[in-house]
Design a protein around this motif. Sequence first.
Motif, PDB file in Angstrom:
ATOM      1  N   ASP A   1      -4.144  12.612  -3.655  1.00 12.75           N
ATOM      2  CA  ASP A   1      -4.638  11.248  -3.498  1.00 12.75           C
ATOM      3  C   ASP A   1      -4.148  10.567  -2.227  1.00 12.75           C
ATOM      4  OD1 ASP A   1      -3.805  11.313  -6.872  1.00 12.75           O
ATOM      5  OD2 ASP A   1      -5.888  11.180  -6.178  1.00 12.75           O
ATOM      6  N   TYR A   2      -2.942  10.875  -1.804  1.00 19.84           N
ATOM      7  CA  TYR A   2      -2.346  10.196  -0.654  1.00 19.84           C
ATOM      8  C   TYR A   2      -1.712  11.219   0.272  1.00 19.84           C
ATOM      9  CZ  TYR A   2      -2.825   6.179  -3.744  1.00 19.84           C
ATOM     10  OH  TYR A   2      -3.327   5.232  -4.587  1.00 19.84           O
TER      11      TYR A   2
ATOM     12  N   GLN B   1       0.837  -1.177   0.000  1.00 20.41           N
ATOM     13  CA  GLN B   1       0.000   0.000   0.000  1.00 20.41           C
ATOM     14  C   GLN B   1       0.886   1.247   0.000  1.00 20.41           C
ATOM     15  OE1 GLN B   1       0.667  -1.912   2.487  1.00 20.41           O
ATOM     16  NE2 GLN B   1       0.644  -0.857   4.462  1.00 20.41           N
ATOM     17  N   VAL B   2       0.283   2.352  -0.376  1.00 23.49           N
ATOM     18  CA  VAL B   2       1.022   3.600  -0.444  1.00 23.49           C
ATOM     19  C   VAL B   2       1.293   4.127   0.964  1.00 23.49           C
ATOM     20  CG1 VAL B   2       0.965   6.004  -1.206  1.00 23.49           C
ATOM     21  CG2 VAL B   2       0.048   4.200  -2.684  1.00 23.49           C
ATOM     22  N   GLN B   3       2.536   4.530   1.179  1.00 25.72           N
ATOM     23  CA  GLN B   3       2.900   5.158   2.449  1.00 25.72           C
ATOM     24  C   GLN B   3       3.735   6.401   2.181  1.00 25.72           C
ATOM     25  OE1 GLN B   3       4.743   2.052   4.962  1.00 25.72           O
ATOM     26  NE2 GLN B   3       3.032   2.378   6.343  1.00 25.72           N
TER      27      GLN B   3
END
Length: 124
Positions: free
Chosen positions: A112-113, A1-3
Motif C-alpha cells: 500500500d505504501y 500522511q504515511v511516510q
Amino acid sequence: QVQLVESGGGLVQAGGSLRLSCAASGLTFSTYVMGWFRQAPGKEREFVCGINRSGGSTCYADSVKGRFTISRDNIKKTVYLQMNSLKPEDTAVYYCAARDRIVVATRSRDYDYWGQGTQVTVSS
C-alpha cells in the motif's frame, strides 16, 4: 500522511555489508507487514524480503537467502535490512513498503505504501 523513509545506502566493495533502515510515520506500524524490494537499472522491481507484523515470520528471495536479514522494531516504527556478503548484482535502489494485511506478499502491487528508495552500489 504515511511516510516511509529509507536510509543507510551507499557504495561498498563486494563482500562487504550495509544496514538499511526504514522509518515509518503516519500509520499504526505494528499492524503492517513490511517488505523490502529493489530495482536495478533496466530491470523490474523485485521482492527481496518481508516480515510479518510481529516480526516472528520472515520471507526471502532465493537470491539473498543466507546473506540478508530483515528485522523490525515496532516501538521505533522501523524496519531494517542487514545485508552481508554483498555482490555486484545486489546493486539497485532499495525500497521499503508497507502492506495492511496479515501475510507477507512478494508482489509489489500488493503493498500500500512505499518509500522513496535508497541507492546501494556494490563494486567488484
